[in-house]
Design a protein around this motif. Structure first.
Motif, short mmCIF file in Angstrom:
data_model
loop_
_atom_site.label_atom_id
_atom_site.label_comp_id
_atom_site.label_asym_id
_atom_site.label_seq_id
_atom_site.Cartn_x
_atom_site.Cartn_y
_atom_site.Cartn_z
N SER A 44 -1.29 10.66 11.58
CA SER A 44 -1.16 12.11 11.61
C SER A 44 -1.57 12.66 12.97
N GLY A 45 -0.83 13.61 13.45
CA GLY A 45 -1.19 14.27 14.70
C GLY A 45 -0.68 13.57 15.94
N CYS A 46 0.07 12.44 15.78
CA CYS A 46 0.50 11.73 16.99
C CYS A 46 1.77 12.34 17.58
N GLY A 47 2.37 13.30 16.88
CA GLY A 47 3.51 14.00 17.49
C GLY A 47 4.86 13.71 16.86
N LYS A 48 4.86 13.10 15.67
CA LYS A 48 6.13 12.70 15.04
C LYS A 48 7.01 13.91 14.72
N SER A 49 6.41 14.93 14.11
CA SER A 49 7.22 16.11 13.74
C SER A 49 7.72 16.83 14.98
N GLU A 166 8.64 12.72 6.79
CA GLU A 166 7.76 12.42 5.65
C GLU A 166 8.35 12.94 4.34
N PRO A 167 9.59 12.57 4.02
CA PRO A 167 10.26 13.21 2.88
C PRO A 167 9.61 12.93 1.53
N PHE A 168 8.85 11.83 1.42
CA PHE A 168 8.30 11.46 0.11
C PHE A 168 6.79 11.58 0.06
N ALA A 169 6.19 12.13 1.10
CA ALA A 169 4.72 12.11 1.22
C ALA A 169 4.02 12.90 0.13
N ALA A 170 4.69 13.91 -0.45
CA ALA A 170 4.01 14.74 -1.45
C ALA A 170 4.22 14.23 -2.87
N HIS A 199 3.75 8.15 8.00
CA HIS A 199 2.48 7.55 8.46
C HIS A 199 2.16 6.33 7.61
N ASP A 200 3.05 5.98 6.69
CA ASP A 200 2.79 4.94 5.69
C ASP A 200 3.44 3.61 6.10
N SER A 219 0.87 10.35 23.10
CA SER A 219 1.57 9.34 22.30
C SER A 219 2.80 8.81 22.99
N THR A 220 3.11 7.58 22.63
CA THR A 220 4.36 6.99 23.05
C THR A 220 4.71 5.92 22.04
N ILE A 221 5.88 5.27 22.19
CA ILE A 221 6.21 4.17 21.29
C ILE A 221 5.46 2.94 21.79
N ILE A 222 4.54 2.45 20.96
CA ILE A 222 3.74 1.29 21.37
C ILE A 222 4.58 0.03 21.31
N ARG A 223 5.35 -0.09 20.22
CA ARG A 223 6.19 -1.28 20.06
C ARG A 223 7.19 -1.06 18.94
N THR A 224 8.27 -1.80 18.98
CA THR A 224 9.30 -1.69 17.93
C THR A 224 9.53 -3.07 17.31
N TRP A 225 9.67 -3.09 15.98
CA TRP A 225 9.90 -4.35 15.27
C TRP A 225 11.21 -4.30 14.49
N ASP A 226 11.92 -5.45 14.45
CA ASP A 226 13.02 -5.59 13.50
C ASP A 226 12.40 -6.08 12.21
N THR A 227 12.74 -5.46 11.09
CA THR A 227 12.10 -5.89 9.85
C THR A 227 12.78 -7.12 9.26
N ALA A 228 14.06 -7.33 9.57
CA ALA A 228 14.77 -8.53 9.10
C ALA A 228 14.52 -8.82 7.63
N HIS A 229 14.84 -7.86 6.78
CA HIS A 229 14.73 -8.10 5.34
C HIS A 229 15.60 -9.29 4.95
N ALA A 230 15.12 -10.09 3.99
CA ALA A 230 15.88 -11.26 3.57
C ALA A 230 17.25 -10.86 3.02
N SER A 231 17.33 -9.63 2.48
CA SER A 231 18.60 -9.18 1.91
C SER A 231 19.55 -8.69 2.99
N GLY A 232 19.13 -8.74 4.23
CA GLY A 232 19.99 -8.29 5.32
C GLY A 232 19.79 -6.81 5.57
#
Ligand code: ADP
Ligand code: MG
Length: 274
Positions: A44-49, A166-170, A199-200, A219-232
């Protein structure tokens, strides 16, 4: 590499604050390919919105640029190319669900976005499981129904890029999990391109094809990951459901948790951080 839907380069946002440094974020580079779900994760507060608002053109950037691939090519303006969804469904209480959804097509930028507004509304209500409550008012809806109605109002305009803050946060945990699954289905069926903010960590891992972690101050983008779900990837040929405890995510989760900052270090926090 697919077509680029959004490219953010060298993006920075500063607010003038009594001579103090009011930088919210800087040096932000993000690319979202068409059909991809990219999750912007951060405390929270890092500037996403603020970052989403600048992409939507609701606020100017202080530096850098936003390019919308498809929107530019199709000659559509930014207001029409981008759809936004927030934590609060923001439905108008005096209109029914169907009227609220139809409203999405009434804004000037969206007029003519679909050939037949009534069919488009009926179709999306059916698709989003809202036909039974089409005539209901917002205060008669569950939290999950209200959020689906809100997203229907946005998606009915066929945005080239959907920004979700944060569409599902509430929502309670069960509804939240159900809507996460529902969103993945909608993204696949309608081939949506999404930049979702949360933030989750678990939500980011489950929904994102890629996860960009934001933090530090400014703030900045610290790092980016590919999640590579097994389902593609979303929309992948095999169509298997994603697993929340997918083995492949373990290493990514560990790395994210190492880098995820829950607090802004006191020594560097500007006094205007609340
Ligand atoms: P997040 O969505 O990640 O929680 P926000 O984008 O809401 O973060 O806010 C990031 C920071 O930017 C906050 O510290 C907030 O105080 C600051 N901020 C946002 N809008 C303004 C503004 N108009 N003037 C000054 N500071 C602002
Ligand atoms: Mg926010």
């Amino acid at each position: 590499m697919g077509a680029i839907a959004l490219r953010l380069s060298g993006a920075a946002k500063r607010y003038a604050r009594d001579g103090r440094d009011g930088t919210v974020f800087e040096h932000v580079d993000i690319e979202v390919e068409r059909g991809e779900v990219v999750v912007l994760l951060g405390p929270s507060g890092c500037g996403k919105s603020t970052l989403l608002r600048t992409i939507a053109g609701l606020e100017p950037l202080s530096a850098g640029r936003v390019e919308l691939g498809e929107a530019g090519a199709a000659g559509r303006d930014r207001g029409r190319a981008i759809g936004i969804g927030f934590q609060d469904p923001l439905l108008l209480p005096w209109l029914t669900v169907a009227q609220n959804v139809k409203l999405g097509l009434r804004y000037r930028a969206n007029r003519g976005a679909v050939p037949n507004a009534r069919d488009a509304v009926d179709e999306i209500l059916a698709d989003f499981g809202l036909t039974a409550v089409a005539g209901a008012y917002p205060d008669q809806l569950s939290g999950g129904q209200a959020q689906r109605a809100s997203l229907a109002r946005t998606v009915v305009t066929r945005p080239s890029l959907l920004l979700l803050d944060e569409p599902f946060a509430a929502l309670d945990p069960r509804t939240r999990a159900a809507l996460q699954d529902w969103l993945l289905g909608v993204v696949r069926e309608r081939r949506l391109t999404v930049l979702l903010v949360t933030h989750d960590v678990e939500e980011a891992l489950y929904l994102g094809d890629r996860v960009a972690l934001m933090g530090s101050r400014p703030s900045t983008i610290i790092r980016t990951w590919d999640t590579a779900h097994a389902s593609g990837p979303t929309g992948g040929a095999n169509g298997a459901a994603r697993q929340r405890d997918d083995d492949r995510l373990r290493a990514v989760r560990r790395e994210i948790l190492v880098h995820y900052q829950t607090d802004v270090p006191a020594s560097t926090a500007p006094s205007w951080v609340i």
